[in-house]
Design an enzyme around this catalytic site. Sequence first.
Site, PDB file in Angstrom:
ATOM      1  N   ASP A   1       7.879  25.290 -16.686  1.00  0.00           N
ATOM      2  CA  ASP A   1       9.151  24.756 -16.215  1.00  0.00           C
ATOM      3  C   ASP A   1      10.062  24.694 -17.451  1.00  0.00           C
ATOM      4  OD1 ASP A   1      11.005  22.965 -14.729  1.00  0.00           O
ATOM      5  OD2 ASP A   1      10.254  21.494 -16.166  1.00  0.00           O
TER       6      ASP A   1
ATOM      7  N   ASP B   1      13.607  22.610 -18.089  1.00  0.00           N
ATOM      8  CA  ASP B   1      14.154  21.308 -18.499  1.00  0.00           C
ATOM      9  C   ASP B   1      13.061  20.243 -18.550  1.00  0.00           C
ATOM     10  OD1 ASP B   1      16.992  21.986 -18.593  1.00  0.00           O
ATOM     11  OD2 ASP B   1      16.925  22.086 -16.413  1.00  0.00           O
TER      12      ASP B   1
ATOM     13  N   ASP C   1       7.047  18.978 -15.738  1.00  0.00           N
ATOM     14  CA  ASP C   1       7.301  17.583 -16.112  1.00  0.00           C
ATOM     15  C   ASP C   1       7.636  16.707 -14.920  1.00  0.00           C
ATOM     16  OD1 ASP C   1       9.847  18.725 -15.638  1.00  0.00           O
ATOM     17  OD2 ASP C   1      10.800  17.222 -16.913  1.00  0.00           O
TER      18      ASP C   1
HETATM   19  O1  LIG Z   1      17.861  21.881 -13.190  1.00  0.00           O
HETATM   20  C1  LIG Z   1      17.068  21.010 -12.789  1.00  0.00           C
HETATM   21  O2  LIG Z   1      17.378  20.091 -12.003  1.00  0.00           O
HETATM   22  C2  LIG Z   1      15.631  21.052 -13.253  1.00  0.00           C
HETATM   23  O3  LIG Z   1      15.332  22.178 -14.017  1.00  0.00           O
HETATM   24  P1  LIG Z   1      13.776  22.491 -14.296  1.00  0.00           P
HETATM   25  O4  LIG Z   1      13.253  23.048 -12.987  1.00  0.00           O
HETATM   26  O5  LIG Z   1      13.806  23.497 -15.414  1.00  0.00           O
HETATM   27  O6  LIG Z   1      13.146  21.200 -14.684  1.00  0.00           O
HETATM   28 MG   LIG Z   2      11.658  19.972 -15.479  1.00  0.00          MG
END
Ligand SMILES: O=C(O)COP(=O)(O)O
Ligand SMILES: [Mg+2]
Length: 229
Positions: A9, A11, A171
């Site tokens: 993932d 963020d 996360d």
């Molecule tokens: O943009 C988001 O809300 C989350 O992004 P992610 O899936 O990389 O954690």
């Molecule tokens: Mg994330």
Amino acid sequence: MPPPIVVFDLDGTLVHTAPDLIDSLNHALASAGVGAVNAEGFHRYVGQGARAMIERAYSSTGREAATKEIDALLDRFLVHYRQNMPGKSRPYDGVLAAIDDLKSAGFLVAVCTNKTEHNAVDLLQALKIDKIFSAICGQDTFTVRKPDPAHLTGTIDRAGGDRNRAVMLGDSETDIVTAKAAGIPVVAVDFGYTERDVCEFKPDRIISHYAALDTELVNELINAAVQPC
Ligand SMILES: O=C(O)COP(=O)(O)O
Ligand SMILES: [Mg+2]
């Protein structure tokens, strides 16, 4: 047989993006007279893409926003976010070394994020780490996105990896639910962006630092399910 693969993932897992996301979110919200969001609020709103983050932050005020208003706030958010890329965002401590070791051991690595593909690619490019991934798939790469498992399996296919020898790193509840639905072992990091403790979502393993993500752990997870906590 295709190579084994580890899917990250973005963020809160691969890159610490919160300071920039919070800045851009508050920049957009201020134009609608919505008060600033702090890190705690951000953890509550992030995870399903920028539009959902803005909608959730807006509705926390008790006010209803028209679709047109959310569209305008999203535009404002994206312009600010893209102008400042990569800003303060940095890969988490140890993640690039862990990826190096995995790649040396024959693993592919890929990214499966609910950011748009364009924003994910541009951010990783700005950080000069885009080339290490065999695929970078965002919320708009396929017709579905996390928590739909096809976002994850599609990422693995696009990277040329083996669905039966894959591990997901995430996360949030979204990542863990996605991986479980795909039948893929999932390692949760406990330093990312989630309102609730990742332990509650029962990942196969929880790590607090990338020093713990070695080929031994990944192979162990591929070979057998383990109890996390
Ligand atoms: O943009 C988001 O809300 C989350 O992004 P992610 O899936 O990389 O954690
Ligand atoms: Mg994330």
